[in-house]
Every structure is written in C-alpha cells, then in structure tokens.
Write a protein that holds these residues in place. Sequence first.
Motif, short mmCIF file in Angstrom:
data_model
loop_
_atom_site.label_atom_id
_atom_site.label_comp_id
_atom_site.label_asym_id
_atom_site.label_seq_id
_atom_site.Cartn_x
_atom_site.Cartn_y
_atom_site.Cartn_z
N SER A 1 -12.68 108.23 -16.36
CA SER A 1 -13.26 108.79 -17.58
C SER A 1 -13.91 110.15 -17.36
N GLU A 2 -14.44 110.40 -16.19
CA GLU A 2 -15.04 111.71 -15.94
C GLU A 2 -14.01 112.76 -15.55
N LYS A 3 -12.81 112.33 -15.22
CA LYS A 3 -11.77 113.28 -14.82
C LYS A 3 -10.93 113.73 -16.01
N ASP A 4 -10.92 112.95 -17.06
CA ASP A 4 -10.00 113.22 -18.16
C ASP A 4 -10.71 112.99 -19.49
N ASP A 5 -10.79 114.03 -20.31
CA ASP A 5 -11.51 113.94 -21.58
C ASP A 5 -10.85 112.96 -22.54
N GLU A 6 -9.53 112.87 -22.53
CA GLU A 6 -8.83 111.95 -23.43
C GLU A 6 -9.18 110.50 -23.09
N LYS B 1 -11.82 109.52 -21.44
CA LYS B 1 -13.24 109.36 -21.73
C LYS B 1 -13.44 109.03 -23.21
N LYS B 2 -12.71 109.72 -24.07
CA LYS B 2 -12.82 109.49 -25.52
C LYS B 2 -12.34 108.08 -25.88
N THR C 1 -12.18 105.38 -23.90
CA THR C 1 -13.10 104.36 -23.39
C THR C 1 -14.40 104.35 -24.19
#
Length: 194
Positions: free
Chosen positions: A115-120, A122-123, A125
């Motif tokens: 989740s911290e590596k990829d904004d999509e 993260k959104k 989750t």
Amino acid sequence: MAGRPKIFNEQEAIGKATEVFRAKGYDTASADELLAAMGIGKGSFYLAFKGGKEELYVRSIKQFAENFNQKISNAVEDSKDQIELIRQFFLRLADATDCDIERGCYLGNALVQLSEKDDEIKKITAELLKGLQKIFAKAIKKAQENGQIKNQQDPEILAWHLTNLWNGIHVTRRMESSPQMLRSLIEMNLRMLE
C-alpha cells in the motif's frame, strides 16, 4: 474491425490469479504461473490487462475486496446475534494457520506489503477498510440501541477500533504465531463490545 472477442471469463480468470498471488505473493508470482492458472495465453492476457501483472494484481485486490466485504455484510445482516458473529470473525483469526480466504488476509497482506508503494493499491485497501468499518459501525449502533452493548461510545469510533484490530492482527501474526497469544490480544480488544 472490433477486435478479437474475449474467450474467457475475466472474473474467473482474476479469481484464479488471486490464488497464485495469495500463495506466492505479488513479487514472486511469475507471468507463466499466472497465465497457467488463468488458462489463457499472453495475447489474451495483454488484451484484457493492458497494464500487465500490476493491473491484474490491482483488479485482483478490487475483486477480492468487493467479495470479502459483501460476504461479511451478508453474514452480519443475516445473523441473529451480529455482535457475536463479529466476535467470532475476530477470534477465528487467532486460529488460522495460513492465508485463509474467509479471514481476508490476502487483503491484509496487500495492505502491509504494497500500500505504501502504490497509490492505486493504497486507495483500494483504504476503501476496503472503510467498507469493513461501515459494516461494524452499523452492527454496533444496532446493538447499542437494543441494549446488547453497554458501551455507548460513538459506534463509528468503536468500528474503527475493530478495523484497526483487523489490520493489527494481520501484522502481528507475521511475528507471533501462537494462537493463544493472538486470541488473548483479540479478546482484550473485544471487551469494548460488552
């Protein structure tokens, strides 16, 4: 020319890819393993998933999240004792020996790993967690109104506490595998539902 028609069911193919991601993780799941599990060739794969493996993973998480939240929502709605169902949902996390579909650890792992590596991701989750929180909040509010729960704190905050517990257990179980320890932590947190 409209292009080649799809000769496979995307939802089924994504479901099969999800099993590979669950078993191997995003980084170690190879394209060949994913294609074999999905039962499609490279041409069909890149026609359906133009973003490649990353797009497949994002869609896998979305599909899993939607199914997971719907299943929990239905179970809570259909339950005669919604709070006990929620308690058992958490207590079963302590006894899980692997990444079980019913407990949502695929999503918990995605949250922790990527989740911290990829904004999509993260959104996605974050939306899952909001959905889970809403399910818990509705059940808590109902239980407060009918006197099943004496704790009269804001149901939204109590529900976020449960959502945080769900996240935390998925992280803690990576370091502590003792079901007894996990159960004790969960039981201590669930006292707020008394």
